[in-house]
Design a protein around this motif. Structure first.
Motif, PDB file in Angstrom:
ATOM      1  N   VAL A  25       0.842  -1.200   0.000  1.00 54.78           N
ATOM      2  CA  VAL A  25       0.000   0.000   0.000  1.00 54.78           C
ATOM      3  C   VAL A  25       0.875   1.247   0.000  1.00 54.78           C
ATOM      4  CG1 VAL A  25      -1.736   1.302   1.288  1.00 54.78           C
ATOM      5  CG2 VAL A  25      -1.911  -1.184   1.128  1.00 54.78           C
ATOM      6  N   ALA A  26       1.963   1.225   0.760  1.00 52.51           N
ATOM      7  CA  ALA A  26       2.859   2.384   0.822  1.00 52.51           C
ATOM      8  C   ALA A  26       3.484   2.668  -0.539  1.00 52.51           C
ATOM      9  CB  ALA A  26       3.945   2.143   1.866  1.00 52.51           C
ATOM     10  N   THR A  27       3.901   1.633  -1.251  1.00 54.49           N
ATOM     11  CA  THR A  27       4.521   1.830  -2.566  1.00 54.49           C
ATOM     12  C   THR A  27       3.533   2.445  -3.547  1.00 54.49           C
ATOM     13  OG1 THR A  27       6.041  -0.015  -2.223  1.00 54.49           O
ATOM     14  CG2 THR A  27       5.631   0.648  -4.495  1.00 54.49           C
ATOM     15  N   VAL A  28       2.315   1.931  -3.576  1.00 51.57           N
ATOM     16  CA  VAL A  28       1.310   2.479  -4.492  1.00 51.57           C
ATOM     17  C   VAL A  28       0.949   3.910  -4.090  1.00 51.57           C
ATOM     18  CG1 VAL A  28      -1.020   2.191  -5.414  1.00 51.57           C
ATOM     19  CG2 VAL A  28       0.416   0.190  -5.031  1.00 51.57           C
ATOM     20  N   ALA A  29       0.891   4.205  -2.795  1.00 49.54           N
ATOM     21  CA  ALA A  29       0.600   5.565  -2.345  1.00 49.54           C
ATOM     22  C   ALA A  29       1.667   6.541  -2.823  1.00 49.54           C
ATOM     23  CB  ALA A  29       0.480   5.607  -0.821  1.00 49.54           C
ATOM     24  N   VAL A  30       2.929   6.129  -2.778  1.00 45.11           N
ATOM     25  CA  VAL A  30       4.017   6.981  -3.267  1.00 45.11           C
ATOM     26  C   VAL A  30       3.865   7.247  -4.761  1.00 45.11           C
ATOM     27  CG1 VAL A  30       6.502   7.036  -3.711  1.00 45.11           C
ATOM     28  CG2 VAL A  30       5.657   6.349  -1.470  1.00 45.11           C
ATOM     29  N   LEU A  86      -5.133  10.969   1.933  1.00 46.58           N
ATOM     30  CA  LEU A  86      -6.286  10.789   1.053  1.00 46.58           C
ATOM     31  C   LEU A  86      -6.034   9.718  -0.006  1.00 46.58           C
ATOM     32  CD1 LEU A  86      -7.313  14.514   0.430  1.00 46.58           C
ATOM     33  CD2 LEU A  86      -8.514  12.853   1.867  1.00 46.58           C
ATOM     34  N   LEU A  87      -4.769   9.440  -0.291  1.00 47.77           N
ATOM     35  CA  LEU A  87      -4.435   8.456  -1.318  1.00 47.77           C
ATOM     36  C   LEU A  87      -4.468   7.027  -0.790  1.00 47.77           C
ATOM     37  CD1 LEU A  87      -1.370  10.337  -2.858  1.00 47.77           C
ATOM     38  CD2 LEU A  87      -3.717  10.334  -3.712  1.00 47.77           C
ATOM     39  N   ILE A  88      -4.484   6.851   0.516  1.00 46.11           N
ATOM     40  CA  ILE A  88      -4.396   5.500   1.079  1.00 46.11           C
ATOM     41  C   ILE A  88      -5.583   4.630   0.682  1.00 46.11           C
ATOM     42  CG2 ILE A  88      -4.301   4.193   3.237  1.00 46.11           C
ATOM     43  CD1 ILE A  88      -2.655   6.471   4.421  1.00 46.11           C
ATOM     44  N   PRO A  89      -6.841   5.123   0.723  1.00 50.30           N
ATOM     45  CA  PRO A  89      -7.943   4.254   0.277  1.00 50.30           C
ATOM     46  C   PRO A  89      -7.795   3.809  -1.177  1.00 50.30           C
ATOM     47  CG  PRO A  89      -8.798   6.123   1.513  1.00 50.30           C
ATOM     48  CD  PRO A  89      -7.343   6.395   1.276  1.00 50.30           C
ATOM     49  N   ALA A 149      -4.979   1.207  -1.263  1.00 56.04           N
ATOM     50  CA  ALA A 149      -5.431  -0.062  -0.694  1.00 56.04           C
ATOM     51  C   ALA A 149      -6.328  -0.821  -1.664  1.00 56.04           C
ATOM     52  CB  ALA A 149      -6.168   0.186   0.622  1.00 56.04           C
ATOM     53  N   GLY A 150      -7.120  -0.083  -2.442  1.00 52.51           N
ATOM     54  CA  GLY A 150      -7.956  -0.732  -3.442  1.00 52.51           C
ATOM     55  C   GLY A 150      -7.157  -1.265  -4.610  1.00 52.51           C
ATOM     56  N   LEU A 151      -6.150  -0.498  -5.038  1.00 52.93           N
ATOM     57  CA  LEU A 151      -5.365  -0.910  -6.201  1.00 52.93           C
ATOM     58  C   LEU A 151      -4.524  -2.159  -5.916  1.00 52.93           C
ATOM     59  CD1 LEU A 151      -4.203   2.530  -7.661  1.00 52.93           C
ATOM     60  CD2 LEU A 151      -5.848   0.928  -8.662  1.00 52.93           C
ATOM     61  N   THR A 205      -5.315  -8.551 -11.470  1.00 59.17           N
ATOM     62  CA  THR A 205      -4.292  -8.676 -12.514  1.00 59.17           C
ATOM     63  C   THR A 205      -3.344  -7.487 -12.457  1.00 59.17           C
ATOM     64  OG1 THR A 205      -5.707  -7.559 -14.133  1.00 59.17           O
ATOM     65  CG2 THR A 205      -5.852  -9.958 -14.011  1.00 59.17           C
ATOM     66  N   ARG A 206      -2.059  -7.779 -12.557  1.00 62.00           N
ATOM     67  CA  ARG A 206      -1.061  -6.723 -12.521  1.00 62.00           C
ATOM     68  C   ARG A 206      -1.192  -5.806 -13.737  1.00 62.00           C
ATOM     69  NH1 ARG A 206       5.062  -8.177 -11.081  1.00 62.00           N
ATOM     70  NH2 ARG A 206       3.948  -8.642  -9.151  1.00 62.00           N
ATOM     71  N   ALA A 207      -1.638  -6.342 -14.862  1.00 65.04           N
ATOM     72  CA  ALA A 207      -1.780  -5.528 -16.062  1.00 65.04           C
ATOM     73  C   ALA A 207      -2.782  -4.397 -15.847  1.00 65.04           C
ATOM     74  CB  ALA A 207      -2.215  -6.403 -17.240  1.00 65.04           C
ATOM     75  N   THR A 208      -3.848  -4.688 -15.116  1.00 71.58           N
ATOM     76  CA  THR A 208      -4.840  -3.647 -14.826  1.00 71.58           C
ATOM     77  C   THR A 208      -4.232  -2.544 -13.976  1.00 71.58           C
ATOM     78  OG1 THR A 208      -6.598  -5.303 -14.918  1.00 71.58           O
ATOM     79  CG2 THR A 208      -7.116  -3.219 -13.847  1.00 71.58           C
ATOM     80  N   LEU A 209      -3.462  -2.937 -12.956  1.00 71.82           N
ATOM     81  CA  LEU A 209      -2.810  -1.951 -12.098  1.00 71.82           C
ATOM     82  C   LEU A 209      -1.835  -1.103 -12.900  1.00 71.82           C
ATOM     83  CD1 LEU A 209      -2.064  -0.737  -9.348  1.00 71.82           C
ATOM     84  CD2 LEU A 209      -0.507  -2.654  -9.011  1.00 71.82           C
ATOM     85  N   VAL A 210      -1.019  -1.736 -13.729  1.00 70.36           N
ATOM     86  CA  VAL A 210      -0.045  -0.993 -14.532  1.00 70.36           C
ATOM     87  C   VAL A 210      -0.755  -0.044 -15.497  1.00 70.36           C
ATOM     88  CG1 VAL A 210       1.750  -1.223 -16.287  1.00 70.36           C
ATOM     89  CG2 VAL A 210       1.725  -2.771 -14.311  1.00 70.36           C
TER      90      VAL A 210
END
Length: 450
Positions: free
Chosen positions: A168-173, A407-410, A413-415, A420-425
């Motif tokens: 979650v921390a990495t995606v928030a960054v 504000l980015l944490i929710p 956390a959802g992402l 699928t990793r492709a959707t996230l990318v």
């Protein structure tokens, strides 16, 4: 089918304590400094993937800005270094503060002063220029902002990781690096410096490093006016810890009937205090000291401007010159009305900023439902109150929200739960593209201040 009436009893080996019945989150060994360069290196290695991704998305955003520049790439970089408020920070770094309120231009009745701009970011620019003396002042400003952006990304990772884990921390960054107004993170503005101070302060609070939290809060208060948000987070969370720990000790209050309602609040049940357990319980005087010193940076600068101009309300007069005062959202409501009721064309920033403000309001209620740490919620709430309630230019309100990374944490956390990793990318690439395009418009073509 029923469960057996008895079950095998697990006996602990002699001489060993039984495992705790509930998991207790300890400080990650590589994230909390235990002393010396080895611990700092471990902390860097823990955040390294997030920081590398942050560099990638910010490089992509900067590349789009230079690609869409009406002139050369050098012209775009020059604009980032001297655009609007960036020029004022350079003025403070190069020449120091004014001794009086002065006319904007000779013969023009409009008055201004660089005393409206807090000192930490100009001090940083001056320091970088002193070390890298071969750089022009504008380049030193961009280098300073970029270094602060990296420090902010690291602080965001540390603060979020302490409660929500490294994914979650990495995606928030990354989300902070592709925010709609992320272009100012690597421009000559103080948002990156302030976010760095705020993130590390909140990290110190959630890990109960109270003296560090107090000192960092002082620095945040000397970086931007929104330093009051950091001070409020430290003060209320510190007071909460003192309350909870005294209650656990069985201390009797002199006014129990007036204060016992605090025990019914979710954040006063002791969960925040025990969520991250240090190796040694901090002495009770430490949060008390943090509560006392947290607002001294902001108060000190306000008092200093009063001494500088020989009037106690100098700071508030200066802010009025910059059309900055608190009107409880009246001007924001007027701008929303203008957006939805005018038949005339409006700039691109109008619908973008309006969408950001609406999204921020929804995400804030989500953070409450998520039961984020009290320090995160208080910090975000005060930042949002300033962004919505100040009379600043409508286009600047999104920039005021940029430090509010909780504000980015929710979203993060959802992402991380995407299958699928492709959707996230794909989502992050789309966000990077939109952020870069809007950043180019905001800093190169927008007729108003970002």
């Amino acid at each position: 089918m029923t469960a057996p009436t008895s079950a095998p009893v697990h006996e602990e080996p002699p001489g060993e304590d039984p495992e705790p019945t509930a998991p207790v989150r300890r400080f990650p060994a590589g994230l909390i400094p235990a002393g010396g360069r080895a611990a700092l290196f471990g902390a860097w290695r823990a955040a390294e993937p997030a920081l590398l991704l942050f560099l990638v998305v910010r490089a992509a955003g900067m590349s789009l800005i230079m690609l869409l520049s009406p002139g050369s790439p050098g012209y775009a970089l020059h604009r980032l270094a001297v655009h609007w408020d960036a020029a004022w920070y350079l003025d403070v770094a190069m020449h120091g503060y004014d001794h009086a309120i002065r006319p904007w231009l000779p013969g023009v009745p409009l008055q201004s002063t660089n005393l409206a701009f807090f000192p930490v970011f100009p001090w940083m620019i001056r320091t970088v220029h002193a070390v890298l003396f071969f750089l022009p002042w504008g380049a030193a400003s961009l280098v300073t902002a970029s270094l602060c952006a990296m420090g902010a990304a690291w602080g965001i990772f540390a603060a979020v990781n302490a409660r929500y884990g490294d994914k979650v921390a990495t995606v928030a960054v990354v989300l902070w690096g592709i925010a709609p107004v992320a272009a100012v993170e690597t421009a000559g503005y103080s948002e990156s410096a302030f976010t760095m101070m705020a993130a590390w302060t909140l990290y110190a609070v959630v890990t109960r490093r109270w003296l560090a939290a107090g000192v960092l809060s002082v620095l945040a208060g000397l970086t931007r006016p929104t330093g009051v948000a950091v001070a409020a987070a430290v003060m209320l969370t510190g007071a909460m810890e003192i309350w909870v720990r005294l209650r656990e000790r069985g201390v009797r209050w002199t006014l129990p009937g007036r204060l016992t309602w605090l025990d019914s609040l979710p954040w006063f049940d002791g969960g925040d205090v025990r969520a991250v357990t240090p190796e040694r319980e901090p002495e009770l005087w430490r949060p008390l000291v943090a509560v006392v010193i947290a607002p001294l940076g902001w108060i000190g600068f306000v008092a200093w401007t009063g001494l500088r101009l020989h009037t106690w309300d100098a700071y508030f007069k200066i802010q009025a010159l910059w059309h900055s005062k608190f009107d409880f959202g009246k001007s924001t409501a007027h701008d929303f009305k203008h957006l939805f009721t005018t038949a005339q064309g409006v700039g691109l920033y109008y619908p973008v900023v309006a969408g950001i403000l609406i999204a921020a309001a929804v995400l804030f209620f989500t953070t409450i439902a998520q039961r984020q740490p009290l320090s995160f919620l208080v910090f975000t709430m005060v930042i949002m109150a300033i962004a919505f309630g100040d009379t600043a230019y409508f286009g600047s309100r999104a920039r005021f929200l940029l430090p509010a990374f909780p504000l980015l944490i929710p979203i993060a956390a959802g992402l991380v739960r995407v299958r699928t990793r492709a959707t996230l990318v794909a989502a992050l690439v789309a966000g990077t593209l939109c952020s870069g395009l809007y950043g180019a418009y905001m800093l190169l073509y927008n007729p108003t201040a970002p």
